[in-house]
Design an enzyme around this catalytic site. Structure first.
Site, short mmCIF file in Angstrom:
data_model
loop_
_atom_site.label_atom_id
_atom_site.label_comp_id
_atom_site.label_asym_id
_atom_site.label_seq_id
_atom_site.Cartn_x
_atom_site.Cartn_y
_atom_site.Cartn_z
N PRO A 1 0.80 -1.22 0.00
CG PRO A 1 -0.96 -1.60 1.50
CD PRO A 1 0.35 -2.18 1.04
N GLY B 1 4.84 1.38 -4.07
CA GLY B 1 4.51 0.89 -5.40
C GLY B 1 5.74 1.01 -6.28
CB SER B 2 6.99 3.78 -8.41
OG SER B 2 5.91 3.78 -9.33
CD1 TRP C 1 -1.07 -1.51 -5.52
CD2 TRP C 1 -3.17 -1.61 -6.27
NE1 TRP C 1 -1.71 -0.37 -5.11
CE2 TRP C 1 -3.00 -0.40 -5.56
CE3 TRP C 1 -4.41 -1.89 -6.84
CZ2 TRP C 1 -4.03 0.52 -5.40
CZ3 TRP C 1 -5.43 -0.97 -6.67
CH2 TRP C 1 -5.24 0.21 -5.97
CD GLU D 1 4.64 -7.74 -14.70
OE1 GLU D 1 5.70 -7.85 -15.33
OE2 GLU D 1 3.76 -8.60 -14.67
CB THR E 1 4.12 3.70 -13.86
OG1 THR E 1 5.32 4.41 -13.51
CG2 THR E 1 3.36 3.33 -12.59
#
Length: 390
Positions: free
Chosen positions: A136, A139-140, A164, A370, A372
């Site tokens: 959460p 991500g990147s 995700w 996978e 952005t």
């Protein structure tokens, strides 16, 4: 309305075995996948029965060693299989790509004993995998993940939440990246976690704009005990394993994007050649003809780009830059082509009676998963201009 069977792309395949494989995949796609795609996506149905068929047909382990039940196919062939599956239904093509991604750590970094014990069931035994890296709050910036694995004798205790996760809640195993040491990338280790382990649970699937048949959910690890024999690679090697897996996984996303774009082009061509206005097919009008020409050109360029990257991989040469380029170009192409397909169909393209609107909704996620496309540009720039100075 049901999806139209995709046109058969004239493929240049390296062997007779590869040609037979593509023929098998096309048969399964046109007989078992495409006819149900629109209805099942609308209902949010995940086609587990299709994945069982793919597993039984030897299609869930194509790039891995035959010794463990894999197909031992080069990536050049495997990616074209993905394209065929994604052209029939993106949920299926992307699902195979994710399963291949989840299997990578064990296949590439596992010990001989681990591979003998687990790979046959994963590659051809009907199991389905998921890849757990994102969280959460990371991500990147995946290296800042917070899920922890604490050593307890000959076991590890894993606690944290992954986000995700494609196949979250329905997968049979999770490849999990967890922190075992210092902050940053050098403190991360990879684990193979069975989905039925005590303490593993999944949140309700996310409500998404597309890919409704492919469940995406948070996966919780609440004091999950796994033996050290399920640690993959060395302690602290997990982030390097994750990045290596993503290089190959991005090629899978690129191939899926081209399959989706091809289906959108096929739909647009069929509509434009059959729809008449002002006494002739709308495909006769230069404005639309040029749109179709641009769509076809972008698709062919994307296909050539992902295949060129695959051939580098197959010959053992570096391909990270080309994988990022392929992911970037092919997914941007899918977004442009599906948007243009909706435009060509006009009002009909905006309705659920035709698949063009679904293709457009599905294309968007490919620019995100996978890594952005903004991350892909950063990766490419580092290869071209060197690392950032600060």
């Amino acid at each position: 309305m049901p999806d139209r069977a995709p046109q058969q792309v004239d493929r240049q395949l390296p062997t007779d075995e590869a040609r037979e494989l593509i023929s098998l995949v096309r048969d399964i796609a046109q007989r078992e996948i495409a006819p149900k795609a629109a209805e099942e996506e609308d209902a949010g149905h995940f086609p587990r029965e299709v994945f069982a068929l793919l597993s039984a047909s030897g299609l869930l382990g194509l790039p891995y060693d035959a010794e463990y039940g894999g197909g031992e196919q080069p990536y050049e062939v495997y990616l074209q299989v993905l394209e065929e599956l994604a052209a029939a239904r993106l949920t299926v093509g992307l699902g195979v790509s994710v399963h291949t991604l989840a299997s990578y750590a064990l296949a590439a970094y596992g010990t001989k004993e681990q591979q003998v014990e687990h790979l046959p069931a994963i590659l051809g035994g009907g199991l389905l995998g998921a890849y757990c890296l994102s969280e959460p709050s990371s991500g990147s910036d995946a290296a800042s993940l917070r899920t922890k694995a604490v050593r307890d004798g000959d076991h590890w205790v894993i606690t944290g939440t992954k986000a995700w996760i494609t196949h979250g809640g329905i997968a049979d195993f999770y490849t999990v990246m967890a922190r075992t040491g210092e902050e940053g990338p050098r403190g991360i280790t990879a684990f193979l976690v069975p989905a039925d382990a005590d303490g593993v649970s999944a949140a309700p699937p996310e409500k998404k704009m597309g890919m409704k048949g492919s469940p995406t959910a948070q996966v919780h690890f609440d004091g999950v005990r796994v033996p050290d024999g399920r640690r993959i690679g060395e302690e602290g090697q997990g982030f390097a394993i994750a990045l290596s897996a993503l290089d190959s996984g991005r090629l899978g996303i690129a191939a899926c994007a081209i399959g989706l774009a091809q289906s959108a082009l096929d739909e647009a061509v069929a509509y434009a050649t059959g729809r008449e206005q002002f006494g002739r097919p709308i495909a006769d009008f230069q404005g639309l003809r040029f749109m179709l020409a641009d769509m076809a050109t972008q698709i062919e360029a994307g296909r050539a780009l992902y295949l060129a990257a695959a051939r580098l991989r197959d010959t053992g040469r570096p391909f990270a830059k080309q994988a990022a380029m392929a992911k970037l170009h092919c997914t941007d192409t899918a977004m442009r082509v599906t948007t243009d397909a909706v435009q060509i169909l006009g009002g009909y393209g905006y309705t659920a009676d035709f698949p063009a609107e679904r293709y457009m909704r599905e294309a968007k996620v490919l620019q995100i998963v996978e890594g952005t496309n903004q991350i892909q540009r950063m990766v490419i720039a580092r290869h071209v201009a060197g690392p950032e100075t600060r």
